[in-house]
Design an enzyme around this catalytic site. Sequence first.
Site, mmCIF file in Angstrom:
data_model
loop_
_atom_site.group_PDB
_atom_site.id
_atom_site.type_symbol
_atom_site.label_atom_id
_atom_site.label_comp_id
_atom_site.label_asym_id
_atom_site.label_seq_id
_atom_site.Cartn_x
_atom_site.Cartn_y
_atom_site.Cartn_z
ATOM 1 N N CYS A 1 -22.958 -2.992 17.986
ATOM 2 C CA CYS A 1 -23.179 -3.270 19.407
ATOM 3 C C CYS A 1 -21.919 -3.859 20.033
ATOM 4 O O CYS A 1 -21.535 -3.487 21.145
ATOM 5 C CB CYS A 1 -24.340 -4.247 19.589
ATOM 6 N N ASP B 1 -19.863 -31.444 4.959
ATOM 7 C CA ASP B 1 -21.075 -32.120 5.429
ATOM 8 C C ASP B 1 -20.894 -32.814 6.764
ATOM 9 O O ASP B 1 -21.826 -33.420 7.274
ATOM 10 C CB ASP B 1 -21.539 -33.158 4.394
ATOM 11 N N ASP C 1 -14.986 -30.366 0.798
ATOM 12 C CA ASP C 1 -14.701 -31.644 1.451
ATOM 13 C C ASP C 1 -14.944 -32.752 0.412
ATOM 14 O O ASP C 1 -15.755 -32.588 -0.497
ATOM 15 C CB ASP C 1 -15.632 -31.810 2.654
ATOM 16 N N CYS D 1 -25.940 -6.323 16.615
ATOM 17 C CA CYS D 1 -25.185 -6.033 15.400
ATOM 18 C C CYS D 1 -23.717 -5.836 15.761
ATOM 19 O O CYS D 1 -23.356 -5.785 16.942
ATOM 20 C CB CYS D 1 -25.722 -4.786 14.701
ATOM 21 N N ASP E 1 -15.850 -30.957 9.523
ATOM 22 C CA ASP E 1 -15.776 -29.754 8.698
ATOM 23 C C ASP E 1 -16.198 -28.503 9.463
ATOM 24 O O ASP E 1 -16.056 -27.395 8.951
ATOM 25 C CB ASP E 1 -16.681 -29.896 7.466
#
Length: 755
Positions: free
Chosen positions: A36, A643, A442, A33, A647
């Site tokens: 941490c 996609d 995009d 986490c 990107d």
Amino acid sequence: MNATDHVIGPVATTKKKSDATIKKTFPVTGMSCAACAASVESILATVPGVSGASVNFAGSFVSVEYEQDTTEEALQNALQSIGYSLIIGAEDPSEAQEQQQYRHYQEAKERTIWSAVLTLPVVVLGMFFMGWGPGKWISLALSIPVLFWFGRHFFINAFRQARHGRTNMDTLVALSTGIAFLFSLFNTLFPEFWHSRGVHPHVYYEAATVIITFISLGKLLEEKAKSNTSSSLKKLMGLQPKTLVAIIDEEEVEMPIASVKPGQIVVVRPGEKIPVDGEVLEGNSFVDESMITGEPVPVEKITGGKVFAGTVNQKGSFRFRAEKVGGETLLSQIIKMVQEAQGSKAPVQKLVDKIAGIFVPVVIGISLFTFATWMVLGGDDAFTHALLTSVAVLVIACPCALGLATPTAIMVGIGKGAENNILIKDAESLELAHRVNAVVLDKTGTITEGHPIVSDMIWLNESRVVPLKSLFLAIEMRSEHPLAEAVVKRLKEEQARPAKIAGFHSITGKGVQAEGPDGRTYFAGSRKLIAEQSISISAQLEQKAQVFQAQAKTVIFFSDEAEVLALAAITDRVKATSPAAIAALQNQGIEVHMLTGDNRQTAAVVAQQVGIQHFMAEVLPSGKAEYVKQLQARGKVVAMVGDGINDSHALAQADVSIAMGKGSDIALDTAKMALITSDLQSIPKALKLSKKTVLGIRQNLFWAFIYNIIGIPVAAGVLFPFNGFLLDPMIAGAAMAFSSVSVVLNSLRLKTVKI
């Protein structure tokens, strides 16, 4: 420790500030986490000689700046003292880290399964056979391995944190389960102690084991998500081939990619990935550069053209001079940018962890204060009342409902998303998405369909269409140009059959020509080819060509020796649902932006078609991420939708990242949400789902705490002076269980919500 040129998981060494200062990057194990990550940084900062430490939680590594006198073992020992570790001395640190994460996940899975198996009979005995004498001893026997073997890490971590003056969720888990177990053990072994005081000795083995099992399940889910964090970066690294063919002493020699030097001549054959960045010396081909530009049409490469590592050569072959190798290639820079974007965006610390940080010491303090108060004011039964009330406080405040509040709502929300074609891979993004006020899209493959098609085909003379279609089809079938495939597909759909042609010839950068059965020469290509051949074009076709070009469509001219016979307009069509989805986002007060590597004219046309006011064209991967950063600097909470490989940097930079389901594997891995369909209308649904889920989490936390707010004072005995009522720890345990049931039922209610 061996240094390496890799971008991910390396132990890269650089001198900095002075000869006595070193900066190294080490893989870290054991982090689960954001808290941490903060602990790792703060502990390393206390090591003598360390001047700075910065953790990349997403990549599970830490950059440490320290003096030469400080050893790597000293850094490792410091982290091991609080339950984490550094990987040092490994030949391949990233592989060692991956193996260790996998082992850790398998261990967590085994612990959770066995805890659940042993807890089930304890719960049955505690809930339905409370009065059965042997049941206490059976529960005791089953509880010992659950707490002190499969749940031992909670106690170990709590002890390590306590040594450094810290408390966390493990502290409350260890304290509540440990006290509940010890109290139950005492009641099992010495029931007469309570009988002599007129009190029935209850046991709480089921409360202790259920807490361990539920919290272990949550840790397992975290560990599974953690093991997949760097998969996108590994796939990016996998785009680069391991070997290449270079020209040495006029001979082709295969060699490891790590051995190539700038200036060497490299050979690329059809279908191969380009290994390093460089400049074409001889030969020509088309190269798929979608990982850089996002555009679906391969780019022609001739002498003098630039090529980039990771892009894919098509049908031709060529030689090029290596210019940038290793970490200098554009692909390596993309990997580095993705890594830095993930690291710079520190994960939002889970609300439960924040609450636990305050809640744990407060509950402990109340319990101790309760015990002390009763010892002073309790009269003849001071110790009995002090012990019962202090234990009741700890039991009623146990973190079972608190631990369930967020994960149950998230799990139901994730399931609800899946029903609506939305895959959510990261709980943080689901929690954050409701705050999004800017969406960056995009163009290619997101707003548009992502592949070129023939939108219009205009013929000069309708009476000759059938034989001319056959000629046009035959010529384009022989062409290597990527757009020729779109023409071939269209003509085949119109039932055309290829004619017999001869003398086929490709005219580089312009088009193709061939002889038809009638002996005439036919051409297919650009306007430039038609002009060079002095071929006339009718006013009708010229007007149509100008209209198509104004619509940002690519026009292919088909002609014979004398005149243009047909036009084929090629475009990347806007998805039918894109305008409605964008309008829905804008109606919610969300700014919509479009980014593309395509030219400005095409971008402007697409933006107009879908109703987007903010757009930028001819953008490279780094430019997309920079655009996202600029929006974030303006206070926007940004969702990036893409996609392609190009990107991935922007997806990593964005607050919420969403990949289209038919996109590249790397985009899908980098993004925290994925749309199974290519329908943008799923995006408004995802944002609404986030809003509903966060509301559910807040309601759950209310139910998780309302019992504590009411129950803790009652458990402490505040009602005793008024009516003589003391809350039995058994009733406290029941209240805790009921709060957990309330949380689960409220989470399940999300299933009925419409999005």
